[in-house]
Design a protein around this motif. Structure first.
Motif, PDB file in Angstrom:
ATOM      1  N   SER A  31      49.009  35.877  40.778  1.00  0.00           N
ATOM      2  CA  SER A  31      48.145  37.062  40.808  1.00  0.00           C
ATOM      3  C   SER A  31      46.700  36.636  41.032  1.00  0.00           C
ATOM      4  O   SER A  31      46.295  35.550  40.612  1.00  0.00           O
ATOM      5  N   GLN A  91      43.084  52.086  46.498  1.00  0.00           N
ATOM      6  CA  GLN A  91      44.491  52.356  46.179  1.00  0.00           C
ATOM      7  C   GLN A  91      45.306  52.647  47.436  1.00  0.00           C
ATOM      8  O   GLN A  91      46.468  52.270  47.532  1.00  0.00           O
ATOM      9  N   SER A 120      36.830  46.082  40.487  1.00  0.00           N
ATOM     10  CA  SER A 120      37.556  44.903  40.018  1.00  0.00           C
ATOM     11  C   SER A 120      39.040  45.151  40.314  1.00  0.00           C
ATOM     12  O   SER A 120      39.591  46.158  39.874  1.00  0.00           O
ATOM     13  N   LEU A 121      39.657  44.235  41.077  1.00  0.00           N
ATOM     14  CA  LEU A 121      41.062  44.380  41.457  1.00  0.00           C
ATOM     15  C   LEU A 121      41.900  43.233  40.917  1.00  0.00           C
ATOM     16  O   LEU A 121      41.433  42.099  40.876  1.00  0.00           O
ATOM     17  N   ASP A 122      43.121  43.535  40.544  1.00  0.00           N
ATOM     18  CA  ASP A 122      44.120  42.512  40.256  1.00  0.00           C
ATOM     19  C   ASP A 122      45.256  42.760  41.237  1.00  0.00           C
ATOM     20  O   ASP A 122      45.810  43.868  41.283  1.00  0.00           O
ATOM     21  N   ILE A 163      47.925  45.661  41.059  1.00  0.00           N
ATOM     22  CA  ILE A 163      48.282  45.739  39.640  1.00  0.00           C
ATOM     23  C   ILE A 163      47.331  46.702  38.933  1.00  0.00           C
ATOM     24  O   ILE A 163      47.740  47.564  38.168  1.00  0.00           O
ATOM     25  N   ARG A 164      46.022  46.511  39.226  1.00  0.00           N
ATOM     26  CA  ARG A 164      45.005  47.281  38.506  1.00  0.00           C
ATOM     27  C   ARG A 164      43.736  47.355  39.345  1.00  0.00           C
ATOM     28  O   ARG A 164      43.396  46.409  40.045  1.00  0.00           O
ATOM     29  N   VAL A 165      43.061  48.484  39.271  1.00  0.00           N
ATOM     30  CA  VAL A 165      41.741  48.628  39.889  1.00  0.00           C
ATOM     31  C   VAL A 165      40.874  49.395  38.908  1.00  0.00           C
ATOM     32  O   VAL A 165      41.325  50.360  38.287  1.00  0.00           O
ATOM     33  N   LYS A 166      39.651  48.918  38.720  1.00  0.00           N
ATOM     34  CA  LYS A 166      38.707  49.659  37.877  1.00  0.00           C
ATOM     35  C   LYS A 166      37.301  49.440  38.407  1.00  0.00           C
ATOM     36  O   LYS A 166      37.042  48.467  39.125  1.00  0.00           O
ATOM     37  N   SER A 204      42.529  37.975  40.918  1.00  0.00           N
ATOM     38  CA  SER A 204      41.530  38.967  40.505  1.00  0.00           C
ATOM     39  C   SER A 204      40.324  38.832  41.418  1.00  0.00           C
ATOM     40  O   SER A 204      39.861  37.713  41.667  1.00  0.00           O
TER      41      SER A 204
END
Length: 141
Positions: free
Chosen positions: A128, A116, A84-86, A94-97, A130
């Protein structure tokens, strides 16, 4: 006597009942302002990348930069990691999980590092975004 052409014969045999062709009714003042509004609207729209172009760009970067982790290759481990990317409007991450793990910690970690490594991307987004991105590891047979 002059012999009529096929077209002349056809025209005389079939009367034209269609209304005369007329252009759209446009006032001078409306035209100029409409053109300016339309061009600035399209300029703004074309200024930003879409979610589709971002997804395609990510997929291309991942396939270009993906390397099979040697430890997973040695163990013949395969799998798909869903991340999951933002992504920020400027193309930075912004974020990856991990959304769905592959079942292999080695592949999961490799997928996180891979994603990354491709950021920031040279994109400009309206806001942004997602996304869920699959990273597939398959050993070619």
């Amino acid at each position: 006597s002059v012999v009529p052409t096929a077209e002349e014969t056809f025209r005389s045999a079939v009367p034209d009942k269609s209304p005369p062709i007329q252009g759209p009714y446009i006032k001078e003042a409306d035209t100029a302002s409409s053109i300016v509004e339309a061009s600035s609207f399209y300029a703004e729209r074309q200024h930003f990348d879409t979610t589709e172009t971002l997804s395609q760009r990510i997929a291309n970067e991942l396939s270009t930069n993906k390397e099979y982790p040697p430890a997973a290759l040695k163990r013949k481990t395969e799998g798909i990691v869903k991340l999951s990317l933002d992504v920020a409007p400027n193309g930075s991450l912004i974020r990856v999980k991990i959304q769905t793990p592959s079942g292999s910690a080695i592949l999961d970690e490799a997928a996180l590092k891979l994603v990354q490594s491709i950021f920031p991307l040279d994109v400009k987004l309206a806001s942004s975004v997602s996304l869920i991105v699959p990273v597939e590891y398959r050993i070619l047979k």
